[in-house]
Structures are given as structure tokens and as C-alpha cells.
Design a protein around this motif. Structure first.
Motif, PDB file in Angstrom:
ATOM      1  N   HIS A  17       0.841  -1.198   0.000  1.00  0.00           N
ATOM      2  CA  HIS A  17       0.000   0.000   0.000  1.00  0.00           C
ATOM      3  C   HIS A  17       0.878   1.251   0.000  1.00  0.00           C
ATOM      4  O   HIS A  17       2.025   1.222   0.427  1.00  0.00           O
ATOM      5  CB  HIS A  17      -0.969  -0.007   1.188  1.00  0.00           C
ATOM      6  N   HIS A  18       0.318   2.327  -0.502  1.00  0.00           N
ATOM      7  CA  HIS A  18       1.030   3.607  -0.548  1.00  0.00           C
ATOM      8  C   HIS A  18       1.258   4.085   0.888  1.00  0.00           C
ATOM      9  O   HIS A  18       0.330   4.107   1.685  1.00  0.00           O
ATOM     10  CB  HIS A  18       0.189   4.602  -1.336  1.00  0.00           C
ATOM     11  N   HIS A  19       2.481   4.432   1.219  1.00  0.00           N
ATOM     12  CA  HIS A  19       2.767   4.860   2.583  1.00  0.00           C
ATOM     13  C   HIS A  19       3.810   5.967   2.608  1.00  0.00           C
ATOM     14  O   HIS A  19       4.439   6.259   1.602  1.00  0.00           O
ATOM     15  CB  HIS A  19       3.207   3.673   3.444  1.00  0.00           C
ATOM     16  N   HIS A  20       3.954   6.573   3.790  1.00  0.00           N
ATOM     17  CA  HIS A  20       4.845   7.716   3.988  1.00  0.00           C
ATOM     18  C   HIS A  20       5.657   7.477   5.245  1.00  0.00           C
ATOM     19  O   HIS A  20       5.341   6.597   6.039  1.00  0.00           O
ATOM     20  CB  HIS A  20       4.004   8.994   4.107  1.00  0.00           C
ATOM     21  N   HIS A  21       6.691   8.291   5.437  1.00  0.00           N
ATOM     22  CA  HIS A  21       7.629   8.031   6.522  1.00  0.00           C
ATOM     23  C   HIS A  21       7.944   9.259   7.365  1.00  0.00           C
ATOM     24  O   HIS A  21       7.982  10.375   6.857  1.00  0.00           O
ATOM     25  CB  HIS A  21       8.958   7.513   5.946  1.00  0.00           C
ATOM     26  N   LEU A  22       8.220   9.008   8.631  1.00  0.00           N
ATOM     27  CA  LEU A  22       8.806   9.962   9.559  1.00  0.00           C
ATOM     28  C   LEU A  22      10.229   9.453   9.765  1.00  0.00           C
ATOM     29  O   LEU A  22      10.425   8.292  10.146  1.00  0.00           O
ATOM     30  CB  LEU A  22       8.023   9.972  10.873  1.00  0.00           C
ATOM     31  N   VAL A  23      11.237  10.276   9.457  1.00  0.00           N
ATOM     32  CA  VAL A  23      12.624   9.824   9.428  1.00  0.00           C
ATOM     33  C   VAL A  23      13.487  10.666  10.361  1.00  0.00           C
ATOM     34  O   VAL A  23      13.459  11.897  10.298  1.00  0.00           O
ATOM     35  CB  VAL A  23      13.206   9.920   7.991  1.00  0.00           C
ATOM     36  N   CYS A  24      14.279  10.001  11.217  1.00  0.00           N
ATOM     37  CA  CYS A  24      15.230  10.709  12.069  1.00  0.00           C
ATOM     38  C   CYS A  24      16.440  11.100  11.225  1.00  0.00           C
ATOM     39  O   CYS A  24      17.077  10.246  10.605  1.00  0.00           O
ATOM     40  CB  CYS A  24      15.665   9.841  13.255  1.00  0.00           C
ATOM     41  N   GLU A  25      16.750  12.375  11.219  1.00  0.00           N
ATOM     42  CA  GLU A  25      17.879  12.877  10.428  1.00  0.00           C
ATOM     43  C   GLU A  25      19.222  12.466  11.007  1.00  0.00           C
ATOM     44  O   GLU A  25      20.235  12.526  10.318  1.00  0.00           O
ATOM     45  CB  GLU A  25      17.831  14.403  10.361  1.00  0.00           C
ATOM     46  N   HIS A  26      19.247  12.052  12.262  1.00  0.00           N
ATOM     47  CA  HIS A  26      20.514  11.686  12.885  1.00  0.00           C
ATOM     48  C   HIS A  26      20.817  10.191  12.763  1.00  0.00           C
ATOM     49  O   HIS A  26      21.860   9.808  12.256  1.00  0.00           O
ATOM     50  CB  HIS A  26      20.527  12.112  14.357  1.00  0.00           C
ATOM     51  N   CYS A  27      19.895   9.337  13.221  1.00  0.00           N
ATOM     52  CA  CYS A  27      20.166   7.896  13.245  1.00  0.00           C
ATOM     53  C   CYS A  27      19.502   7.122  12.107  1.00  0.00           C
ATOM     54  O   CYS A  27      19.813   5.955  11.884  1.00  0.00           O
ATOM     55  CB  CYS A  27      19.747   7.290  14.586  1.00  0.00           C
ATOM     56  N   GLY A  28      18.577   7.764  11.385  1.00  0.00           N
ATOM     57  CA  GLY A  28      17.915   7.094  10.270  1.00  0.00           C
ATOM     58  C   GLY A  28      16.699   6.269  10.657  1.00  0.00           C
ATOM     59  O   GLY A  28      16.084   5.640   9.791  1.00  0.00           O
ATOM     60  N   ARG A  29      16.340   6.245  11.937  1.00  0.00           N
ATOM     61  CA  ARG A  29      15.150   5.506  12.362  1.00  0.00           C
ATOM     62  C   ARG A  29      13.959   5.985  11.542  1.00  0.00           C
ATOM     63  O   ARG A  29      13.786   7.180  11.310  1.00  0.00           O
ATOM     64  CB  ARG A  29      14.888   5.743  13.840  1.00  0.00           C
ATOM     65  N   THR A  30      13.126   5.041  11.109  1.00  0.00           N
ATOM     66  CA  THR A  30      12.021   5.360  10.222  1.00  0.00           C
ATOM     67  C   THR A  30      10.730   4.735  10.729  1.00  0.00           C
ATOM     68  O   THR A  30      10.724   3.587  11.151  1.00  0.00           O
ATOM     69  CB  THR A  30      12.311   4.829   8.805  1.00  0.00           C
ATOM     70  N   ILE A  31       9.661   5.503  10.672  1.00  0.00           N
ATOM     71  CA  ILE A  31       8.347   5.041  11.093  1.00  0.00           C
ATOM     72  C   ILE A  31       7.369   5.347   9.962  1.00  0.00           C
ATOM     73  O   ILE A  31       7.370   6.461   9.424  1.00  0.00           O
ATOM     74  CB  ILE A  31       7.897   5.751  12.389  1.00  0.00           C
ATOM     75  N   GLU A  32       6.544   4.362   9.598  1.00  0.00           N
ATOM     76  CA  GLU A  32       5.506   4.627   8.608  1.00  0.00           C
ATOM     77  C   GLU A  32       4.396   5.430   9.271  1.00  0.00           C
ATOM     78  O   GLU A  32       4.020   5.159  10.407  1.00  0.00           O
ATOM     79  CB  GLU A  32       4.942   3.324   8.052  1.00  0.00           C
ATOM     80  N   ILE A  33       3.906   6.443   8.547  1.00  0.00           N
ATOM     81  CA  ILE A  33       2.856   7.312   9.079  1.00  0.00           C
ATOM     82  C   ILE A  33       1.689   7.382   8.102  1.00  0.00           C
ATOM     83  O   ILE A  33       1.837   7.077   6.915  1.00  0.00           O
ATOM     84  CB  ILE A  33       3.389   8.741   9.349  1.00  0.00           C
ATOM     85  N   GLU A  34       0.552   7.796   8.611  1.00  0.00           N
ATOM     86  CA  GLU A  34      -0.617   8.039   7.770  1.00  0.00           C
ATOM     87  C   GLU A  34      -0.423   9.382   7.072  1.00  0.00           C
ATOM     88  O   GLU A  34      -0.038  10.358   7.704  1.00  0.00           O
ATOM     89  CB  GLU A  34      -1.886   8.073   8.616  1.00  0.00           C
ATOM     90  N   PRO A  35      -0.708   9.442   5.794  1.00  0.00           N
ATOM     91  CA  PRO A  35      -0.537  10.704   5.066  1.00  0.00           C
ATOM     92  C   PRO A  35      -1.711  11.643   5.292  1.00  0.00           C
ATOM     93  O   PRO A  35      -2.750  11.230   5.796  1.00  0.00           O
ATOM     94  CB  PRO A  35      -0.515  10.239   3.609  1.00  0.00           C
ATOM     95  N   PRO A  36      -1.542  12.918   4.880  1.00  0.00           N
ATOM     96  CA  PRO A  36      -2.699  13.809   4.858  1.00  0.00           C
ATOM     97  C   PRO A  36      -3.732  13.194   3.904  1.00  0.00           C
ATOM     98  O   PRO A  36      -3.367  12.438   3.006  1.00  0.00           O
ATOM     99  CB  PRO A  36      -2.152  15.115   4.269  1.00  0.00           C
TER     100      PRO A  36
END
Length: 130
Positions: A78-97
Motif C-alpha cells: 500500500h502507498h505509505h509515507h515516513h517519519l525519518v530521524c535525520e541523525h540515526c535514520g530511524r524510520t516510522i511509517e505514518i498516515e498521510p494527509p
């Protein structure tokens, strides 16, 4: 073209297997290093080519962070989006607008929306503490 079938090769299998073992986004250079450390003889250009082929087929996500292209296996289609930590690269999928907001925003600026990508960059809680 998302969803297209890729020709299977030993190298593509190795890159895909290594990418499945990564929890977060990873650069081609870091994945290449992991493959070499595991004893596989593979060139960096081949790793780039295989990763981009997976991304083009919709089997891997890709984003740019601090000037580097990063990749992660798509765990679902499914189409998804991300919240990304600029320091460590940790990534979480988020609901889009919602789609209505996206189309309204595009229309307000005279655009017709064909596709979109939403990546939010910041610092995760652990990196904020450091």
C-alpha cells in the motif's frame, strides 16, 4: 513501473535477502559492506543497480537523507509515507494527509496532482536526548 516482475539473479537474491534483514533505511554503501562482510563477492555498482531496480518495481522504498539515497524493503504494497530521524535514520511509517487536502493544495497553486511523496524529517526521541 511498480509491481512489475523482476528477473531473479544470484546478486538480486543476495541484495533482497540483505535488505530484508535491515529494520531501517540503509545506504547502498552500507549494504554493500554487509554483503562483502558476509563473504559475497559483489560490486558496489551492482548493489546500486539492484536496489534501484527493486525500488522501480515497488519492492523497496527509497528516500534521500543528508545527500545519500537510502533504501528499505517494502513490507506491504500500500502507498505509505515516513517519519525519518535525520541523525540515526530511524524510520516510522505514518498516515498521510487525506487525498482531498493534497488535491486542494495542488489546485490552489494551479497544479494537477498525479502522485505524491510525503517524508517528514526530524529527530527521534533518543537522538533528541543525546
Amino acid at each position: 513501473m511498480p509491481g512489475r516482475t523482476l528477473r531473479q539473479t544470484k546478486q538480486k537474491d543476495a541484495v533482497l535477502k540483505a535488505l530484508h534483514q535491515c529494520d531501517d533505511f540503509i545506504s547502498a554503501q552500507d549494504l554493500h559492506r554487509q554483503l562483502l562482510d558476509s563473504g559475497l563477492s559483489i560490486g558496489l555498482a551492482t548493489v546500486y543497480r539492484q536496489l534501484n531496480s527493486l525500488a522501480d518495481a515497488g519492492q523497496a522504498d527509497t528516500l534521500r537523507l543528508n545527500g545519500s539515497q537510502l533504501f528499505r524493503i517494502c513490507v506491504d504494497d500500500h502507498h505509505h509515507h515516513h517519519l525519518v530521524c535525520e541523525h540515526c535514520g530511524r524510520t516510522i511509517e505514518i498516515e498521510p494527509p487525506d487525498e482531498q487536502w493534497l488535491r486542494k493544495t495542488a489546485a490552489e497553486h494551479g497544479f494537477t496532482l498525479h502522485t505524491h511523496t510525503v517524508e517528514l524529517f526530524g529527530l527521534c526521541p533518543e537522538c533528541q536526548k543525546a
